[in-house]
Design a protein around this motif. Structure first.
Motif, PDB file in Angstrom:
ATOM      1  N   ILE A 195     -15.276  -2.959 -26.712  1.00  0.00           N
ATOM      2  CA  ILE A 195     -15.889  -1.810 -27.470  1.00  0.00           C
ATOM      3  C   ILE A 195     -15.563  -1.373 -28.815  1.00  0.00           C
ATOM      4  CG2 ILE A 195     -16.621   0.718 -27.450  1.00  0.00           C
ATOM      5  CD1 ILE A 195     -17.802  -1.003 -25.132  1.00  0.00           C
ATOM      6  N   SER A 196     -14.137  -1.539 -28.860  1.00  0.00           N
ATOM      7  CA  SER A 196     -13.459  -1.365 -30.168  1.00  0.00           C
ATOM      8  C   SER A 196     -14.019  -2.227 -31.418  1.00  0.00           C
ATOM      9  CB  SER A 196     -11.930  -1.401 -30.150  1.00  0.00           C
ATOM     10  OG  SER A 196     -11.521  -0.328 -29.248  1.00  0.00           O
ATOM     11  N   ALA A 197     -13.839  -3.718 -30.731  1.00  0.00           N
ATOM     12  CA  ALA A 197     -14.434  -4.668 -31.769  1.00  0.00           C
ATOM     13  C   ALA A 197     -15.912  -4.598 -31.969  1.00  0.00           C
ATOM     14  CB  ALA A 197     -14.150  -5.968 -31.094  1.00  0.00           C
ATOM     15  N   MET A 198     -16.552  -3.915 -31.172  1.00  0.00           N
ATOM     16  CA  MET A 198     -18.010  -4.025 -31.310  1.00  0.00           C
ATOM     17  C   MET A 198     -18.340  -2.605 -32.366  1.00  0.00           C
ATOM     18  SD  MET A 198     -20.152  -3.972 -27.741  1.00  0.00           S
ATOM     19  CE  MET A 198     -21.458  -3.492 -28.246  1.00  0.00           C
ATOM     20  N   VAL A 199     -17.637  -1.666 -32.297  1.00  0.00           N
ATOM     21  CA  VAL A 199     -17.861  -0.634 -33.122  1.00  0.00           C
ATOM     22  C   VAL A 199     -17.269  -1.047 -34.640  1.00  0.00           C
ATOM     23  CG1 VAL A 199     -17.085   1.831 -33.667  1.00  0.00           C
ATOM     24  CG2 VAL A 199     -17.778   1.294 -31.166  1.00  0.00           C
ATOM     25  N   ALA A 200     -16.188  -1.658 -34.780  1.00  0.00           N
ATOM     26  CA  ALA A 200     -15.554  -1.883 -35.892  1.00  0.00           C
ATOM     27  C   ALA A 200     -16.689  -3.104 -36.653  1.00  0.00           C
ATOM     28  CB  ALA A 200     -14.074  -2.462 -35.695  1.00  0.00           C
ATOM     29  N   GLY A 201     -16.768  -3.982 -35.895  1.00  0.00           N
ATOM     30  CA  GLY A 201     -17.672  -5.072 -36.425  1.00  0.00           C
ATOM     31  C   GLY A 201     -19.104  -4.364 -36.909  1.00  0.00           C
ATOM     32  N   GLY A 202     -19.697  -3.574 -35.958  1.00  0.00           N
ATOM     33  CA  GLY A 202     -21.083  -3.024 -36.475  1.00  0.00           C
ATOM     34  C   GLY A 202     -20.867  -2.183 -37.750  1.00  0.00           C
ATOM     35  N   LEU A 203     -19.869  -1.278 -37.861  1.00  0.00           N
ATOM     36  CA  LEU A 203     -19.653  -0.569 -38.931  1.00  0.00           C
ATOM     37  C   LEU A 203     -19.317  -1.173 -40.275  1.00  0.00           C
ATOM     38  CD1 LEU A 203     -17.840   2.611 -37.561  1.00  0.00           C
ATOM     39  CD2 LEU A 203     -20.186   2.407 -38.070  1.00  0.00           C
ATOM     40  N   GLY A 204     -18.539  -2.327 -40.089  1.00  0.00           N
ATOM     41  CA  GLY A 204     -18.293  -3.209 -41.128  1.00  0.00           C
ATOM     42  C   GLY A 204     -19.502  -3.804 -41.796  1.00  0.00           C
ATOM     43  N   PHE A 205     -20.288  -4.602 -40.873  1.00  0.00           N
ATOM     44  CA  PHE A 205     -21.369  -4.885 -41.427  1.00  0.00           C
ATOM     45  C   PHE A 205     -22.310  -4.105 -41.974  1.00  0.00           C
ATOM     46  CE2 PHE A 205     -25.811  -6.408 -40.834  1.00  0.00           C
ATOM     47  CZ  PHE A 205     -25.725  -7.696 -41.289  1.00  0.00           C
ATOM     48  N   MET A 206     -22.376  -3.049 -41.480  1.00  0.00           N
ATOM     49  CA  MET A 206     -23.352  -1.796 -42.055  1.00  0.00           C
ATOM     50  C   MET A 206     -23.021  -1.549 -43.526  1.00  0.00           C
ATOM     51  SD  MET A 206     -24.584   1.946 -40.478  1.00  0.00           S
ATOM     52  CE  MET A 206     -22.629   2.413 -40.637  1.00  0.00           C
ATOM     53  N   SER A 207     -21.507  -1.467 -43.633  1.00  0.00           N
ATOM     54  CA  SER A 207     -20.805  -1.180 -44.910  1.00  0.00           C
ATOM     55  C   SER A 207     -21.150  -2.543 -45.986  1.00  0.00           C
ATOM     56  CB  SER A 207     -19.063  -1.012 -44.934  1.00  0.00           C
ATOM     57  OG  SER A 207     -18.942  -0.052 -43.782  1.00  0.00           O
ATOM     58  N   VAL A 208     -21.212  -3.518 -45.594  1.00  0.00           N
ATOM     59  CA  VAL A 208     -21.758  -4.561 -46.436  1.00  0.00           C
ATOM     60  C   VAL A 208     -23.026  -4.490 -46.928  1.00  0.00           C
ATOM     61  CG1 VAL A 208     -22.234  -7.064 -46.566  1.00  0.00           C
ATOM     62  CG2 VAL A 208     -20.091  -6.285 -45.472  1.00  0.00           C
ATOM     63  N   VAL A 209     -24.015  -3.938 -45.942  1.00  0.00           N
ATOM     64  CA  VAL A 209     -25.380  -3.834 -46.453  1.00  0.00           C
ATOM     65  C   VAL A 209     -25.430  -2.566 -47.478  1.00  0.00           C
ATOM     66  CG1 VAL A 209     -27.598  -3.246 -45.815  1.00  0.00           C
ATOM     67  CG2 VAL A 209     -26.063  -4.908 -44.476  1.00  0.00           C
ATOM     68  N   TYR A 210     -24.563  -1.476 -47.077  1.00  0.00           N
ATOM     69  CA  TYR A 210     -24.586  -0.348 -48.049  1.00  0.00           C
ATOM     70  C   TYR A 210     -24.204  -0.647 -49.372  1.00  0.00           C
ATOM     71  CZ  TYR A 210     -23.836   4.525 -49.487  1.00  0.00           C
ATOM     72  OH  TYR A 210     -23.730   5.613 -50.031  1.00  0.00           O
ATOM     73  N   ILE A 261     -14.474  -3.973 -49.331  1.00  0.00           N
ATOM     74  CA  ILE A 261     -14.749  -2.773 -48.650  1.00  0.00           C
ATOM     75  C   ILE A 261     -14.928  -2.685 -47.217  1.00  0.00           C
ATOM     76  CG2 ILE A 261     -16.067  -0.540 -49.030  1.00  0.00           C
ATOM     77  CD1 ILE A 261     -14.014  -0.919 -51.085  1.00  0.00           C
ATOM     78  N   ALA A 262     -15.855  -3.581 -46.916  1.00  0.00           N
ATOM     79  CA  ALA A 262     -16.240  -3.807 -45.499  1.00  0.00           C
ATOM     80  C   ALA A 262     -14.938  -4.090 -44.565  1.00  0.00           C
ATOM     81  CB  ALA A 262     -17.339  -4.500 -45.258  1.00  0.00           C
ATOM     82  N   ALA A 263     -14.263  -5.103 -45.104  1.00  0.00           N
ATOM     83  CA  ALA A 263     -12.807  -5.519 -44.506  1.00  0.00           C
ATOM     84  C   ALA A 263     -12.130  -4.395 -44.407  1.00  0.00           C
ATOM     85  CB  ALA A 263     -12.300  -6.712 -45.157  1.00  0.00           C
ATOM     86  N   LEU A 264     -11.947  -3.366 -45.469  1.00  0.00           N
ATOM     87  CA  LEU A 264     -11.069  -2.416 -45.409  1.00  0.00           C
ATOM     88  C   LEU A 264     -11.396  -1.399 -44.338  1.00  0.00           C
ATOM     89  CD1 LEU A 264      -8.569  -1.505 -47.368  1.00  0.00           C
ATOM     90  CD2 LEU A 264     -10.154  -0.140 -48.389  1.00  0.00           C
ATOM     91  N   ILE A 265     -12.559  -1.147 -44.251  1.00  0.00           N
ATOM     92  CA  ILE A 265     -13.056  -0.428 -43.091  1.00  0.00           C
ATOM     93  C   ILE A 265     -12.743  -1.026 -41.800  1.00  0.00           C
ATOM     94  CG2 ILE A 265     -15.219   0.649 -41.993  1.00  0.00           C
ATOM     95  CD1 ILE A 265     -16.330   0.839 -45.126  1.00  0.00           C
ATOM     96  N   VAL A 266     -13.088  -2.194 -41.721  1.00  0.00           N
ATOM     97  CA  VAL A 266     -12.914  -2.771 -40.327  1.00  0.00           C
ATOM     98  C   VAL A 266     -11.258  -2.664 -40.010  1.00  0.00           C
ATOM     99  CG1 VAL A 266     -12.832  -5.200 -39.168  1.00  0.00           C
ATOM    100  CG2 VAL A 266     -14.742  -4.362 -40.431  1.00  0.00           C
ATOM    101  N   GLY A 267     -10.521  -2.991 -41.068  1.00  0.00           N
ATOM    102  CA  GLY A 267      -8.939  -2.871 -40.797  1.00  0.00           C
ATOM    103  C   GLY A 267      -8.586  -1.471 -40.384  1.00  0.00           C
ATOM    104  N   ILE A 268      -9.029  -0.543 -40.999  1.00  0.00           N
ATOM    105  CA  ILE A 268      -8.885   0.956 -40.826  1.00  0.00           C
ATOM    106  C   ILE A 268      -9.243   1.450 -39.380  1.00  0.00           C
ATOM    107  CG2 ILE A 268      -9.206   3.194 -41.236  1.00  0.00           C
ATOM    108  CD1 ILE A 268      -9.353   2.297 -44.142  1.00  0.00           C
ATOM    109  N   LEU A 269     -10.296   1.062 -39.196  1.00  0.00           N
ATOM    110  CA  LEU A 269     -10.925   1.373 -37.833  1.00  0.00           C
ATOM    111  C   LEU A 269     -10.233   0.657 -36.714  1.00  0.00           C
ATOM    112  CD1 LEU A 269     -14.826   1.346 -38.477  1.00  0.00           C
ATOM    113  CD2 LEU A 269     -13.255   3.280 -37.958  1.00  0.00           C
TER     114      LEU A 269
END
Length: 253
Positions: free
Chosen positions: A146-161, A175-183
């Motif tokens: 679940i942690s990987a799902m949430v981090a991966g989904g938010l990371g992909f959303m960050s790339v698009v945004y 920035i997306a990788a930064l968010i994935v790492g923090i999460l």
């Protein structure tokens, strides 16, 4: 004579538009060149030449008159294999003699302006599921799924945004990788995950430029050294941006 010249220019416009759609949608360089020349040949052009790079297309036809050449600039490149398949389908219909020049141009114009991508919510969901599946593939535990799902989904959303917000190449991946790492760090720190490294690996996989790497290798194997090296460099810089984002998190947290 004027009508003959106008028809030739129309054929060039059709070929260039098909090449532009394919190149902007992530097609290989050699595939773009081959499609353009096949379409021109189907309309009676005995000899044509195309030179394609990731940032531009030059196309010329040889006739009894002086050689005619056109150049278009490619400034936007993305991944949309559906459009590549649609252009290939149109090319086959042209080769079979089913479309006139004007009909082909209208059809290609519709393909160019159409939006055939999946909805953003569906793409984020797919990235989330893929992140969790990559975690398991890399021998991660189901506790981290679940942690990987949430981090991966938010990371992909960050790339698009961030691609829409700040049109700077490689910035959105960083920035997306930064968010994935923090999460990922927060999930492990709060007990919602166990293995930080595997959560990060699974979560960044949707960001990895797999198509760019594949196309770079295929172009190099086809002899298109300039395009292959350019795409390889772009893939390397994208991977470097992703790695840099993760490195910053691991360094300061």
């Amino acid at each position: 004579m004027e009508q003959f010249l106008e028809e030739q220019y129309d054929i060039m416009d059709v070929s260039l538009l098909a090449g532009k759609i394919m190149l902007e949608s992530g097609a290989e360089t050699y595939r773009v060149e081959d499609t353009m020349m096949r379409m021109a040949a189907a309309y009676g052009i005995k000899e044509s030449h195309s030179y394609v790079t990731p940032t531009g297309i030059m196309f010329s036809i040889e006739t009894e008159e002086p050689t005619k050449t056109k150049l278009i600039r490619i400034s936007v490149r993305t991944t949309d294999l559906k459009k590549v398949a649609m252009v290939n389908s149109t090319s086959r219909r042209i080769t079979n003699g089913e479309l006139t020049v004007s009909q082909a141009y209208r059809e290609l114009k519709e393909i160019h302006t159409s939006d055939v991508t999946f909805p953003l919510k569906l793409r984020i969901a797919a990235a989330s599921i893929a992140s969790g599946c990559f975690l398991i593939m890399f021998q991660g535990s189901w506790i981290d799924f679940i942690s990987a799902m949430v981090a991966g989904g938010l990371g992909f959303m960050s790339v698009v945004y961030f691609e829409r917000l700040i049109p700077i190449k490689f910035f959105s991946e960083f920035i997306a990788a930064l968010i994935v790492g923090i999460l990922s760090f927060l999930f492990v720190h709060t007990g919602l995950g166990m293995h930080l490294d595997r959560i990060i690996i699974g979560s960044v996989m949707p960001l990895v430029p797999g198509l760019l790497i594949t196309n770079a290798v295929r172009d190099l194997m086809a002899g298109h050294l300039l395009s292959g090296l350019a795409k390889g460099a772009e893939a390397f810089l994208t991977a470097f941006a992703i790695g840099s984002g993760i490195a910053v998190v691991l360094t300061f947290l």
